[in-house]
Design an enzyme around this catalytic site. Sequence first.
Site, PDB file in Angstrom:
ATOM      1  N   SER A 227       0.839  -1.193   0.000  1.00 56.05           N
ATOM      2  CA  SER A 227       0.000   0.000   0.000  1.00 56.05           C
ATOM      3  C   SER A 227       0.882   1.255   0.000  1.00 56.05           C
ATOM      4  CB  SER A 227      -0.962  -0.047   1.187  1.00 56.05           C
ATOM      5  OG  SER A 227      -1.977   0.942   1.070  1.00 56.05           O
ATOM      6  N   GLU A 338      -9.105  -5.037  -4.651  1.00 52.54           N
ATOM      7  CA  GLU A 338      -8.524  -4.012  -3.784  1.00 52.54           C
ATOM      8  C   GLU A 338      -9.584  -3.105  -3.166  1.00 52.54           C
ATOM      9  OE1 GLU A 338      -5.432  -3.749  -2.951  1.00 52.54           O
ATOM     10  OE2 GLU A 338      -4.173  -4.640  -4.524  1.00 52.54           O
ATOM     11  N   HIS A 455      -7.935  -5.405  -0.186  1.00 54.27           N
ATOM     12  CA  HIS A 455      -6.694  -4.668   0.030  1.00 54.27           C
ATOM     13  C   HIS A 455      -6.085  -5.047   1.383  1.00 54.27           C
ATOM     14  CE1 HIS A 455      -3.932  -1.334  -0.606  1.00 54.27           C
ATOM     15  NE2 HIS A 455      -4.211  -0.842   0.587  1.00 54.27           N
TER      16      HIS A 455
END
Length: 587
Positions: A227, A338, A455
């Site tokens: 991320s 995600e 995610h």
Amino acid sequence: MERRTGKSSGVGKLVALAALLGLSGGVVVPTTRGDVSGLEFPTSSIWGAVFDRIHTFKGIPYAAPPVGNLRWRPPQDPAGWTGVRDATEYGNRCPQIVDAKAPLGSPLYEILTYRSNSSSEDCLFLNVYTPNVSSSADLPVMLWIHGAAMVIGSADTYPAEVPTSLHNVVMVTINYRLGNLGFLPTLDAETDGNVGLLDMVKALQWVQDNIRNFGGDPDRVTIFGQSGGAWAVSLLVMSPETRGLYRRAISQSGVAGLTTTRRGDITRTETLAARVNCTTASFDRMMSCLRSKPAQDLLFLEIIPIVGGRFLPDDLWDLMYKKRVNEVDYLLGTTDDEYGMLLSVIPGFGEDGLNRTVFEAILPAQLQFDADQFPKGNVSAIVQPVIDQYMDPDNDDPIYTRDQFIQLMTDCRYTALTVFMAQAVAAHNTRVYQYEFQRRTSVFSERPSYTKAAHGDDLFYTFGIPLMRDVTGASWKYSFTQEERDLSLDMMAYWVNFATNGDPNDFTEAARMRNLATWPRYMTSSKSYLKLDVTSSADVKIRESNMKFWNEEVPRLMGKEITTGGGEKSTWSILLVTFSAVLHLLQ
């Protein structure tokens, strides 16, 4: 079946030194600033560990405290010390707007819960985890850059003890300045304003100078992150200032297609100054005032790198498009969903789907982030083309609309940028490997039925959380399936193999052998990738039509000139222009 080849490491003279000094449980390792003493971590709580214990060293300062006049300055060398420094506790985490929390008993606890005791601007510390402190061990090194959008997070929330217990690898985790404290535009000659990124460079320099004493090979350093940490990795790969500090890179769910500020534009700094009652009439007086304010008064949820200087010499899209990236091996990928959880905060989005009218109403705000990446970006120019690309005009089914919206956002914010960066790096003929993580994890049964691999789900597998045992060592700590535990072993093997040899399939020097699906190398022509799941398999050209849309059509609509070959006009185009110019001169 697995075959273990790791050896329980010996620490030779350092063990004897520790005994002489009366230090409990830890060995003493020299660094350029002084000696440090860590702890032995017994690995009985980790299933399948190849070492009976590893060594951990926490809270080692790699830079001076960035406080007072050093706030928004490049990181300086830390002070040295005499004697042996206690490296058994994590250092302060960096100031941030919120503290991460997770319930005890959930796997989220392992990657969201701070283990440091306090927060302070004196936070530039790193942690080292190693199975072998012999200076001749020459193990590959993996330096973890934590995520959370570079505005929150800390090095101490990730259980690096687990992969270190299972592999011949040295793990390093680092803190770095966050948010406005790490990314504020200034006019100071010695920095572009990206001091959070300069912190990472300083940590990498510390690794070059010291990691051999912890069993690591400074010529085999891999930077990796997820991320916001993956953004940071990609920014380091784009920066000419980082060449030679690492050999390989891994980005998990993120490549930096971000809004940026041009060097010299201090509008954001002046806005911050006005918020905290500092003058903007004089730059020097403004910065002096800002440096006098408490850190917590300066924190806002924004991260905007500064481009146009030495560290990032051009806009991020242009750096990738023109292939102006460092020649490093790169492993990078995304999850297949995600945005499944990230969109759940939108009213009317859920199990019953998403109303088509609501979708079209909220889409411009969602795409503004993407338009802001381009200096000439205008969100109105891409709204209808995006709708045309993803939506069937005759299908108003809410379930279809919801699922297409998730795919749209996953593609534009994550997958397309990952493919774009893969193309840029692969153009240098370095080794590139792309993946899509596709496992819907069983322990998150409370998640909506429509979510797949969300995610951050890959983090649990990368750090071996499915392999944790309870305090007795007799039962599993979390109720992952056996297939998921095998997937975790597979992913860690791929990652460490890549860090060791530049090839996730190559088990040379591995502590254990596994039968893995062959991961094909990504080439600019084949665009091969691996679908990571409990049964992994190779494929090519992930969602090719959508990738071309985001990486070619959208930039064109945002004012970018797209030419054959990405940044260089084709030979035919050059000849045509030259021929036209000659004809014009002859008229």
